[in-house]
Design a protein around this motif. Sequence first.
Motif, PDB file in Angstrom:
ATOM      1  N   LEU A   1      -6.856  -6.570   2.719  1.00 18.25           N
ATOM      2  CA  LEU A   1      -7.006  -5.867   1.451  1.00 18.25           C
ATOM      3  C   LEU A   1      -7.646  -6.774   0.412  1.00 18.25           C
TER       4      LEU A   1
ATOM      5  N   THR B   1       0.809  -1.223   0.000  1.00 17.61           N
ATOM      6  CA  THR B   1       0.000   0.000   0.000  1.00 17.61           C
ATOM      7  C   THR B   1       0.842   1.273   0.000  1.00 17.61           C
TER       8      THR B   1
ATOM      9  N   ILE C   1      -8.147   0.754  -2.299  1.00 19.42           N
ATOM     10  CA  ILE C   1      -8.645   1.372  -1.068  1.00 19.42           C
ATOM     11  C   ILE C   1      -9.214   2.763  -1.327  1.00 19.42           C
TER      12      ILE C   1
ATOM     13  N   GLY D   1      -6.425  -2.578   6.399  1.00 16.28           N
ATOM     14  CA  GLY D   1      -6.141  -2.901   5.011  1.00 16.28           C
ATOM     15  C   GLY D   1      -4.835  -2.347   4.505  1.00 16.28           C
TER      16      GLY D   1
ATOM     17  N   THR E   1      -3.319   0.753  -2.830  1.00 12.90           N
ATOM     18  CA  THR E   1      -4.080   1.965  -2.496  1.00 12.90           C
ATOM     19  C   THR E   1      -5.084   2.307  -3.583  1.00 12.90           C
TER      20      THR E   1
ATOM     21  N   LEU F   1     -10.483  -0.307   6.886  1.00 15.09           N
ATOM     22  CA  LEU F   1      -9.771   0.101   5.680  1.00 15.09           C
ATOM     23  C   LEU F   1      -9.544   1.606   5.592  1.00 15.09           C
TER      24      LEU F   1
END
Length: 522
Positions: free
Chosen positions: A445, A85, A252, A438, A249, A519
Amino acid sequence: MATLSVTDREQAESPGAGEPVARWPVLSPRAGRWLAAGLGGLAGAVLFYAAHRGMPDDSYITLDYARNLALHGHWGLTEFRNSNTATSPLNVWLLAAGILATGGRPVVAAGLVLVLATALAGGWSAALADILGRRRSVVAGLVVGLLVTSPIFASVVGMESFLGAALMVGVARYAAQRRAVAAGVVTGLAVLCRPDLAVPAVVVLAVLFVGVAPRAPRRMFLAGGVAAVVVLPWHVWSWFVLGGFVPDTLVIKTGGAFPNGEVFGNGPLFFVDRWPVAMALISAVVVAGLGALVASVLAWARGSGRLADRVVVACGVAGLAHYAVYAAMGVSSYLWYYAPSLGLITVCAALGAAELSSRRIGALTAALAVVAGAGIGLQTALGVPWAQPALFGNWATSGQYLAAGEQLGRTVPPGRSVLAPGEIGALAYGCGCDIVDGFSDHDRLMALVAQREATSGPVGRFLLRLDTLHADRSPVRRTDHVLRYVAGTGPGWPTDVPGRGPGRLVLDPPGADAAAVSLNGE
């Protein structure tokens, strides 16, 4: 007889090319560029001193990655779990190098990277001014000055925003000279800084290479090939080893609107209501930049063909393209998402001011200098160094999170895991423990990826599955503890920030995690 380069011929044929170009006294172009780089680095150092205690929570996510890479050789937010991430691998690498160079001081490393970024912005802006026959002091001074005093940029110190802005100046600088290899290298570095910078970088290359000379398209393809050579090794390694071709990311942060309906496209409207003074300053720079873009488009349409107009068009259209892509994706309105567009429009504003300045009309330059000065006033009114920046949306200051994280690390027994409350960067930095959401746990994730696949259309589902083709899809493991954010006063670790008021972080006893997937919704 001496042979003129393409750039030299363009400047010689451009209107006003015979006018004397103002340069810093006594200094050669190379010395002037080094001076601009030095002053740019100094501006970055001053900003970092003011901002180092108030870096946002996401800056600490990057510092967590860099610290784990430097000290443990591990790519992850914590040393206990795998994750992918980190949006900016280049920023992580530079920070990790800074951590090693400073004997394990991540925050100091963040300052060094900021100084590097603003130095590059200053040096490359000065070089771009020389290429275009504009006043070096005006272009470099305004680019660096408006970036370091921008409420948006100053609010995301520690993240990759300054580095990305500097690299985009570098792309424009080398593409303006049609130096394909150099432009390709810097483009590759820009994509490693943020994958989405591929959009504005390609636009800049296209405008400045294609259609302006018979062999120019070949040079653009050469630049693109060089960029691919720089970028692909990391992304292929990430695809096979970390389980994603692009950082996680992307999954997310594309979760849609905040509860109040705020997304990237309409975010500035909410910002005006939330931070009216800051947005007035930002809007002044945007208006100046868009005005320069319109003037250059009209000049180009009239057949001017000046290189300076093409550079302004390239940067302006690139900034608008980045904004349009993010608005179309419907991502949330995180401040740093606006930095690429704002950085490129700032370059347009600086070049437009330098164009007027060369005609002895300094009103725009003076006005932008006033905007920069007002930005300084807005930031320093918070105190220096400030506890949080002028534009701030976290649930707690980083200082409060760090203090809570240190206490959390002493409270939770070794080997026990903690579910994060929704923001994790500074907490993980402070506790050094197995804190989970996450961002730090790839299994959580992948649970989100499965949810996204179930609701996506055929194309979105295919792209998600392709991106995670080599990812491990292990079941989510329950955590031993849950750390919750609760509004109001009471037991727990206290927080108190503008716009949210008093709150606290409460550690629930073992067994409270019902396999929840946190998250980071902020």
